[in-house]
Motif scaffolding. Structure first.
Motif, PDB file in Angstrom:
ATOM      1  N   ALA A   1       9.625  76.891  -3.896  1.00 20.06           N
ATOM      2  CA  ALA A   1       9.475  77.476  -5.223  1.00 20.06           C
ATOM      3  C   ALA A   1       8.009  77.699  -5.554  1.00 20.06           C
ATOM      4  N   ASP A   2       7.770  78.719  -6.350  1.00 16.99           N
ATOM      5  CA  ASP A   2       6.435  78.897  -6.935  1.00 16.99           C
ATOM      6  C   ASP A   2       6.302  78.045  -8.190  1.00 16.99           C
ATOM      7  N   VAL A   3       7.392  77.948  -8.941  1.00 15.95           N
ATOM      8  CA  VAL A   3       7.421  77.166 -10.178  1.00 15.95           C
ATOM      9  C   VAL A   3       8.751  76.428 -10.240  1.00 15.95           C
ATOM     10  N   THR A   4       8.697  75.136 -10.514  1.00 18.17           N
ATOM     11  CA  THR A   4       9.916  74.373 -10.748  1.00 18.17           C
ATOM     12  C   THR A   4       9.946  73.960 -12.214  1.00 18.17           C
ATOM     13  N   LEU A   5      11.018  74.350 -12.900  1.00 21.65           N
ATOM     14  CA  LEU A   5      11.203  74.007 -14.306  1.00 21.65           C
ATOM     15  C   LEU A   5      12.161  72.826 -14.362  1.00 21.65           C
ATOM     16  N   THR A   6      11.594  71.646 -14.494  1.00 21.34           N
ATOM     17  CA  THR A   6      12.381  70.411 -14.415  1.00 21.34           C
ATOM     18  C   THR A   6      13.014  70.102 -15.763  1.00 21.34           C
ATOM     19  N   ILE A   7      14.301  69.782 -15.730  1.00 16.37           N
ATOM     20  CA  ILE A   7      15.072  69.543 -16.943  1.00 16.37           C
ATOM     21  C   ILE A   7      14.825  68.144 -17.500  1.00 16.37           C
ATOM     22  N   GLN A   8      14.279  68.062 -18.696  1.00 15.57           N
ATOM     23  CA  GLN A   8      14.128  66.868 -19.524  1.00 15.57           C
ATOM     24  C   GLN A   8      13.163  65.824 -18.969  1.00 15.57           C
ATOM     25  N   CYS A   9      13.369  65.376 -17.736  1.00 15.47           N
ATOM     26  CA  CYS A   9      12.535  64.321 -17.152  1.00 15.47           C
ATOM     27  C   CYS A   9      12.270  64.636 -15.686  1.00 15.47           C
ATOM     28  N   PRO A  10      11.058  64.344 -15.203  1.00 24.66           N
ATOM     29  CA  PRO A  10      10.795  64.540 -13.772  1.00 24.66           C
ATOM     30  C   PRO A  10      11.588  63.549 -12.937  1.00 24.66           C
TER      31      PRO A  10
ATOM     32  N   SER B   1       5.703  69.387  -1.989  1.00 23.68           N
ATOM     33  CA  SER B   1       5.147  70.670  -1.565  1.00 23.68           C
ATOM     34  C   SER B   1       6.129  71.815  -1.768  1.00 23.68           C
ATOM     35  N   PHE B   2       7.428  71.525  -1.980  1.00 23.35           N
ATOM     36  CA  PHE B   2       8.420  72.568  -2.221  1.00 23.35           C
ATOM     37  C   PHE B   2       8.531  72.920  -3.707  1.00 23.35           C
ATOM     38  N   TYR B   3       7.987  72.080  -4.559  1.00 29.45           N
ATOM     39  CA  TYR B   3       8.119  72.280  -6.003  1.00 29.45           C
ATOM     40  C   TYR B   3       7.227  73.398  -6.536  1.00 29.45           C
ATOM     41  N   GLY B   4       6.073  73.612  -5.932  1.00 30.60           N
ATOM     42  CA  GLY B   4       5.097  74.522  -6.522  1.00 30.60           C
ATOM     43  C   GLY B   4       4.562  73.926  -7.813  1.00 30.60           C
ATOM     44  N   GLU B   5       4.263  74.789  -8.788  1.00 27.87           N
ATOM     45  CA  GLU B   5       3.851  74.313 -10.105  1.00 27.87           C
ATOM     46  C   GLU B   5       5.053  73.679 -10.795  1.00 27.87           C
TER      47      GLU B   5
END
Length: 521
Positions: A190-199, A210-214
């Motif tokens: 991913a270029d950007v990971t939008l994590t829901i509520q809590c990491p 390294s797969f998460y991106g920003e």
């Protein structure tokens, strides 16, 4: 902010839905709204002229797929060009995901159900959509994934990773990355990971990170009480926490109010380490510092550090020759630059018997093997003990391989803190600070420029300096770790190359960084 494991996230969801009474469909709707809000600024950045951005959303089963479906509806309602590709059969969706699929279809929006096609035709359809896409949203697997991606899901992930020009968003975490594990076999890059509520823990573990991106956290309205009900003991420590706990000095204070620190270390082969640690201690706020070192390096140390007092020990062979006389202090640290000699072990044994806070770093850690008599002394200490191992030193302390620690940093840090009764600062990417009561704090500052000799010595000194006479051990240790990394970040942000960063550069930057953090408050 808390870091939730897979099971803790499920528990928080259940509490919000079953105990608080929040409809699951509402939480999914909130998630879609939060996701779109986070995406919009990034979509604006890649918008080119009047050309309409083409977005492809790939939705799987479970809530991750449901989030993708709800997002597709909201994006189309706002005029975005979206193609929704549904991987499972519609009948496989249950709960809120099934409800949102019904909302989507009743709202008059179309989708492509890949299950209606042959596998070859489905792969071709995904490939064609991805090739034409400006934006790809990965809503395939989420935290419910078991094992590694297989079959058609694996094919889709490979196609996403081969997308020629698209900006790739992942919802919650990249498909193929497990919520709690470092290891990855195949996953969306991913270029950007939008994590829901809590990491989730894997956001702070390599290679998974390294797969998460920003990474951006998007809140969906799960009440704090639901998060707290999980009993989670893992939290982030960042700028907000430092601002709330790092106080200004009182106008009528004096040097004695900020602690008398004693730092023990140094040898003829490594005179710079003790000097760097001593400077870090003073930069960390210590009021009075006494450095105990071999007499053969006193001239060099004093030339580079005029603010400290010195307690010299005879060193005919260039290192401590046995037991030393220990000055009185409020807090102590031992290790930087001592070298690994039998006499080092004798000095460490002395220091472990002191009834005062003690930071153990570098060569002093070498002798703390599990089951040894010195390890027994660590466990018996009543005063605060802080251990500051890097991954290699941690592996030695735990009697396992470096790779084993690397794959489960959270688990090993927490276990060692509980077993030893010490605070464990496990250095590395996203340094972890673990406490004997089960709390683990994830540091959010730092960069690869810190991977250089002297950086750890500086941090050990800073921890000693921040401890001073602090009544808040958690804040003292975590703030030292955060300020250390934040100074390195400020240098990189100002244009310094990571390869060129030196511990001395970080040392010089610390006052400016701490001032910036305090002024921001």
């Amino acid at each position: 902010m808390r870091v939730l494991t897979k099971e803790e996230m499920y528990a928080a969801d259940r509490y919000a839905i079953e105990t608080i009474g929040m409809p699951e469909e509402l939480l999914m709707e909130n998630a879609a709204q939060a996701l779109l809000h986070a995406m919009k600024p990034r979509l604006a950045q890649i918008q080119s002229g009047a050309k309409e951005l083409q977005t492809v959303i790939l939705a799987g089963t479970g809530n991750n797929g449901g989030d993708g479906i709800a997002l597709a509806r909201q994006m189309q309602a706002e005029g975005f060009a979206v193609r929704l590709l549904l991987v499972p059969e519609p009948g496989q969706l249950t709960g809120a995901a099934a409800a949102h699929l019904a909302f989507y279809q009743k709202a008059g929006y179309s989708l492509l159900s890949l299950s209606d096609l042959s596998e070859e035709a489905a792969v071709q359809a995904v490939e064609e959509a991805i090739q034409a896409a400006d934006v790809i949203v990965d809503a395939l697997l989420g935290i419910g994934m078991h094992g590694q991606p297989r079959g058609f899901y694996a094919d889709v992930i490979r196609l996403i990773n081969n997308a020629p020009r698209a900006l790739v968003f992942a919802i919650d975490l990249p498909s193929g990355v497990a919520a709690d594990q470092a290891n990855v076999s195949l996953a969306v890059c991913a270029d950007v990971t939008l994590t829901i509520q809590c990491p989730k823990p894997s956001a702070f573990l390599y290679p998974a990170r390294s797969f998460y991106g920003e990474v951006e956290i998007v809140e969906i309205g799960i009440p704090p009480k639901a998060i707290e009900s999980t009993g989670c003991r893992c939290m982030l420590w960042g700028q907000a926490e430092l601002r709330n706990t790092l106080s200004h000095r009182a106008p009528d204070s004096h040097k004695g109010d900020y602690g008398r620190a004693v730092l023990v270390g140094g040898s003829r082969e490594m005179p710079g380490a003790i000097t760097m640690a001593a400077k870090g201690c003073l930069r960390g706020g210590c009021g009075l510092l006494t450095v105990v070192l071999p007499d053969c390096i006193q001239a060099m140390a004093a030339a580079h550090m005029t603010e400290a007092m010195y307690h010299l020990e005879p060193a005919p062979e260039g290192h401590f020759s046995g037991e030393i006389s220990i000055p009185e202090g409020d807090a102590y640290a031992i290790g930087p630059g001592m070298g690994r000699f039998p006499e080092t072990r004798e000095v460490l044994e002395q220091m472990l018997l002191i009834d005062a806070p003690l930071v153990i770093d570098a060569d002093a850690l070498y002798y703390l093997e599990a089951g040894s008599d010195l390890w027994t002394l660590v466990r018996r200490r009543k005063a605060l003990t802080v251990l500051t191992p890097h991954t290699g030193e941690m592996a030695r302390l735990c009697g396992c391989s470096v790779q084993t620690v690397h794959m489960d940093r959270f688990g090993y840090a927490a276990a060692l803190a509980k077993e030893s009764g010490a605070v464990v600062v496990l250095k590395g990417p996203f340094t972890l600070t673990a406490f004997p009561d089960g709390r683990v704090y994830v540091n959010t500052s730092g960069n690869p420029g810190l991977a250089k000799g002297g950086s750890g010595d500086l941090l050990a000194g800073m921890i000693l300096g921040f401890l001073g006479k602090s009544g808040n051990v958690t804040a003292a240790v975590c703030n030292a770790v955060y300020a250390h990394g934040a100074a390195a970040d400020d240098l990189i942000n100002s244009g310094m190359a990571e390869n060129s960063l030196l511990a001395g550069d970080i040392l010089a930057q610390i006052p400016k960084t701490v001032c910036r953090l305090m002024d921001d408050r």
